[in-house]
Design an enzyme around this catalytic site. Structure first.
Site, PDB file in Angstrom:
ATOM      1  N   HIS A 126     -28.496  40.380 -34.086  1.00 24.06           N
ATOM      2  CA  HIS A 126     -29.610  41.298 -33.811  1.00 24.06           C
ATOM      3  C   HIS A 126     -30.778  40.599 -33.145  1.00 24.06           C
ATOM      4  O   HIS A 126     -31.089  39.457 -33.449  1.00 24.06           O
ATOM      5  CB  HIS A 126     -30.021  42.111 -35.038  1.00 24.06           C
ATOM      6  CG  HIS A 126     -30.702  41.366 -36.146  1.00 24.06           C
ATOM      7  ND1 HIS A 126     -32.065  41.138 -36.149  1.00 24.06           N
ATOM      8  CD2 HIS A 126     -30.234  40.831 -37.284  1.00 24.06           C
ATOM      9  CE1 HIS A 126     -32.386  40.497 -37.267  1.00 24.06           C
ATOM     10  NE2 HIS A 126     -31.297  40.283 -37.970  1.00 24.06           N
ATOM     11  N   ASP A 183     -33.621  34.264 -38.561  1.00 25.45           N
ATOM     12  CA  ASP A 183     -33.254  35.676 -38.744  1.00 25.45           C
ATOM     13  C   ASP A 183     -33.861  36.525 -37.644  1.00 25.45           C
ATOM     14  O   ASP A 183     -34.973  36.977 -37.760  1.00 25.45           O
ATOM     15  CB  ASP A 183     -33.748  36.147 -40.115  1.00 25.45           C
ATOM     16  CG  ASP A 183     -33.344  37.564 -40.433  1.00 25.45           C
ATOM     17  OD1 ASP A 183     -32.529  38.133 -39.688  1.00 25.45           O
ATOM     18  OD2 ASP A 183     -33.846  38.099 -41.430  1.00 25.45           O
ATOM     19  N   GLU A 212     -32.517  46.164 -36.267  1.00 23.49           N
ATOM     20  CA  GLU A 212     -31.722  45.855 -37.455  1.00 23.49           C
ATOM     21  C   GLU A 212     -32.621  45.824 -38.676  1.00 23.49           C
ATOM     22  O   GLU A 212     -32.273  46.322 -39.745  1.00 23.49           O
ATOM     23  CB  GLU A 212     -31.002  44.511 -37.281  1.00 23.49           C
ATOM     24  CG  GLU A 212     -29.945  44.235 -38.339  1.00 23.49           C
ATOM     25  CD  GLU A 212     -30.437  43.476 -39.560  1.00 23.49           C
ATOM     26  OE1 GLU A 212     -29.645  43.255 -40.491  1.00 23.49           O
ATOM     27  OE2 GLU A 212     -31.622  43.098 -39.620  1.00 23.49           O
ATOM     28  N   GLU A 213     -33.792  45.235 -38.497  1.00 22.10           N
ATOM     29  CA  GLU A 213     -34.712  45.074 -39.629  1.00 22.10           C
ATOM     30  C   GLU A 213     -35.309  46.403 -40.083  1.00 22.10           C
ATOM     31  O   GLU A 213     -35.918  46.476 -41.135  1.00 22.10           O
ATOM     32  CB  GLU A 213     -35.821  44.073 -39.282  1.00 22.10           C
ATOM     33  CG  GLU A 213     -35.317  42.665 -38.936  1.00 22.10           C
ATOM     34  CD  GLU A 213     -34.752  41.887 -40.131  1.00 22.10           C
ATOM     35  OE1 GLU A 213     -34.686  42.446 -41.245  1.00 22.10           O
ATOM     36  OE2 GLU A 213     -34.375  40.722 -39.924  1.00 22.10           O
ATOM     37  N   HIS A 270     -37.957  35.867 -43.738  1.00 25.57           N
ATOM     38  CA  HIS A 270     -38.917  36.957 -43.458  1.00 25.57           C
ATOM     39  C   HIS A 270     -40.364  36.498 -43.559  1.00 25.57           C
ATOM     40  O   HIS A 270     -41.243  37.306 -43.880  1.00 25.57           O
ATOM     41  CB  HIS A 270     -38.651  38.171 -44.363  1.00 25.57           C
ATOM     42  CG  HIS A 270     -37.431  38.944 -43.927  1.00 25.57           C
ATOM     43  ND1 HIS A 270     -37.069  40.136 -44.481  1.00 25.57           N
ATOM     44  CD2 HIS A 270     -36.503  38.685 -42.979  1.00 25.57           C
ATOM     45  CE1 HIS A 270     -35.959  40.582 -43.891  1.00 25.57           C
ATOM     46  NE2 HIS A 270     -35.602  39.705 -42.988  1.00 25.57           N
ATOM     47  N   ASP A 279     -25.265  23.734 -35.525  1.00 27.09           N
ATOM     48  CA  ASP A 279     -24.247  23.219 -34.611  1.00 27.09           C
ATOM     49  C   ASP A 279     -22.837  23.554 -35.130  1.00 27.09           C
ATOM     50  O   ASP A 279     -21.987  24.040 -34.390  1.00 27.09           O
ATOM     51  CB  ASP A 279     -24.428  21.706 -34.457  1.00 27.09           C
ATOM     52  CG  ASP A 279     -23.397  21.093 -33.534  1.00 27.09           C
ATOM     53  OD1 ASP A 279     -23.276  21.565 -32.386  1.00 27.09           O
ATOM     54  OD2 ASP A 279     -22.705  20.145 -33.961  1.00 27.09           O
TER      55      ASP A 279
END
Ligand SMILES: *[C@@H]1O[C@H](CO)[C@@H](O)[C@H](O)[C@H]1NC(C)=O
Ligand SMILES: *[C@@H]1O[C@H](CO)[C@@H](O)[C@H](O)[C@H]1NC(C)=O
Ligand SMILES: *[C@@H]1O[C@H](CO)[C@@H](O)[C@H](O)[C@H]1NC(C)=O
Ligand SMILES: *[C@@H]1O[C@H](CO)[C@@H](O)[C@H](O)[C@H]1NC(C)=O
Length: 524
Positions: free
Chosen positions: A289, A301, A340-341, A482, A497
């Site tokens: 997202h 995120d 998305e959030e 968040h 990675d």
């Protein structure tokens, strides 16, 4: 990852513990032992470079910092994120890019809501708290604004208002009154749709008190199209109001103030790119997202998933330019979902459109598998992959079998690389949910958010990664989840990675199956 996603419209959440940051997040350098030439078993994994993904993350952070510190859907930071993705994709691939706008409503409140009741002239100001376990009433997501200038009479709807007949029977008639409705045998969306249809001035939903965990106000998400104000009440408050309102000799009314920051809907974009080759009726979808929360730049995120997604797409486009790398039998579609959030809105929209589509290559039946990457660079990472067996028991059995097959493919990569791994349950809190619910096999990686890294996990990871790997247990996997510290500094580069390689290798593994459907549905 969306914080409080409600699948069945109602879920009573555990009290969210306040987070104490035991130590400051820092970038962890790539461990040279693990950088040493290892057989990754995948050309795509060899081709994709962590440095490319890190460059994208720095750009996403720069965009957030230039736009009030976030990239939330509906903001300029979000739009600039999409501009960056589209520009990079169009200059580094010859894949077909599609941007689709959809409209969403926000549900952020301007102030704490106020609920006053008046019973025979006795006015009570009821307790609100952002922690619903301490509140008499709680806000409802996607409620409309209310600013009553006077007390509005309350009508109790019989039988939980699941059927039209309940609303027709209601006395006094509901029109222009506030509907008081007990939790029942139907969804809140069904109850609220009827409340709006019968012109209720507002809807007060209250818990049913049938068990100790049915006492508090409920956490309720209405549909985006929901049309009237609503609040969620505790069982005690609901019963008190209902008992009074059922008494024809009592005057019962409520005054509600519930002001939204932004009442208007706004456009949010999804971006997808398709490989020009491969069977479009057998498409593998890879998603992450593009939006952040309001409260931070969202680099783990889900900058981590988005940047990796960009790196895989571009690496694949590069390989497809060479004559030595055979094209895949299947079409690949890489997507960046918006909002998305706000409740997984971009992927929900996409799946709903695909369900209706009759265009070959755009139909849900053209999707063979969906892979999700939401948070894959957490500071105190776990190498977790979704466990397909934890899908809800009403999931299409083939989707459970296929999802578990994908879980095993991810897991086997970590085992082959002599890395630790974990299975994580589907919490339906990210963009795989709409696909899984519709029966598409799904899988993906997840390095952890505000869930806790236990001592057991620490010990297990230390065994393979060395005793210096985990020195502190009982900390959040992502201490900046968040928050405004979710910056590039919050990324564990070593873990990121590995996750990028694990995903690239698994994407290629699926794409190289001679018969992907048979592979997915064959048990091991
Ligand atoms: C973001 O882009 C959409 C079009 O996709 C546009 O409607 C909206 O006004 C833009 N928002 C901002 C804040 O620039
Ligand atoms: C009710 O309580 C809220 C929160 O404490 C307060 O802001 C509001 O002014 C009160 N309203 C009345 C009418 O007492
Ligand atoms: C709510 O209504 C009152 C008048 O009853 C008005 O003074 C106030 O500005 C309104 N508040 C909002 C946020 O619209
Ligand atoms: C399916 O799950 C639900 C909710 O967890 C549960 O109530 C129900 O008993 C389960 N059904 C079966 C057939 O296992």
């Amino acid at each position: 990852m969306v914080e409080h996603f409600i699948t069945t419209v109602l879920i009573v959440f555990l009290i969210h513990a306040t987070c104490f940051h035991l130590f400051t997040a820092k970038s962890v350098p790539i461990d040279d032992r693990h950088r040493s030439k290892q057989y990754l078993g995948s050309t795509l994994a060899e081709s994709v470079q962590i440095d490319e993904a890190m460059t994208h993350l720095k750009e996403l952070e720069r965009i957030a910092m230039a736009n009030n510190g976030n990239r939330a859907a509906g903001t300029t930071g979000f739009n600039q994120t999409l501009d960056y993705l589209v520009k990079y994709l169009s200059t580094h691939t010859n894949f077909k890019i599609t941007k689709t706008d959809f409209h969403v409503r926000d549900s952020k409140l301007k102030y704490d809501p106020v609920l006053l009741s008046s019973i025979d002239g006795t006015i009570t100001n009821h307790t609100y708290s952002k922690d619903y376990s301490e509140a008499e009433f709680f806000r409802v997501r996607y409620s409309k604004s209310a600013n009553f200038s006077s007390f509005i009479p309350v009508t109790v709807i019989p039988n939980s208002g699941c059927f039209e007949a309940d609303w027709i029977q209601a006395n006094p008639p509901i029109s222009g009154h506030v509907a008081l409705v007990k939790r029942g045998a139907c969804t809140f969306i069904e109850q609220s749709t009827l409340a709006a249809k019968f012109n209720g001035a507002a809807l007060l939903l209250y818990n049913d008190g049938t068990s100790p965990n049915h006492m508090l106000p409920m956490v309720v998400d209405m549909a985006q199209s929901y049309a009237i104000p609503a609040l969620s009440l505790s069982y005690d408050l609901g019963e008190r109001l209902a008992n009074a309102a059922r008494n024809p000799w009592k005057m019962v009314g409520v005054r509600i103030t519930n002001i939204l920051l932004n009442e208007e809907s706004f456009a949010v974009g999804n971006i997808c790119v398709d490989t020009p080759t491969g069977d479009p009726t057998q498409t593998i979808v890879v998603g992450s997202h593009s939006d952040s929360v309001y409260s931070g730049p969202g680099i783990n995120d889900d900058g981590s998933g988005s940047a990796a997604n960009l790196a895989w797409t571009v690496a694949l486009a590069r390989l497809f330019q060479t004559s030595t790398y055979a094209k895949y039998k299947y079409r690949l579609r890489f997507c960046w979902w918006g909002a998305e959030e706000n409740g997984i809105l971009g992927s929900k929209y996409h799946v709903a459109q695909a369900k209706q589509s009759t265009v070959v290559g755009e139909r849900l039946i053209d999707y063979v598998a969906y892979l999700n990457f939401d948070m894959i660079g957490s500071t105190n990472f776990q190498f977790a992959t979704y466990d397909g067996r934890t899908a809800n028991n009403d999931t299409l059995p083939s989707a459970i079998v296929g999802s578990y097959k994908i879980s095993q493919a991810f897991r086997d990569w970590f085992i082959q690389q002599n890395l630790p791994w974990d299975f994580v349950e589907f919490g339906y809190g990210s963009d795989y949910a709409p696909f899984l619910i519709e029966g598409v096999p799904v899988g993906g990686l997840y390095s952890g958010s505000d869930d806790i890294r236990t001592q057991e996990e620490c010990d297990r990871y230390n065994q393979l990664l060395g005793p210096d790997h985990c020195t502190v247990a009982n900390v959040e996997h992502d201490p900046c989840y968040h928050e405004d510290c979710d910056t590039v500094e919050n990324i564990n580069v070593f873990a990121y990675d590995k996750m990028i390689k694990a995903a690239a290798s698994t994407i290629e593994n699926l794409a190289r199956q001679p018969d992907l459907k048979s592979w997915l549905y064959s048990s091991t």
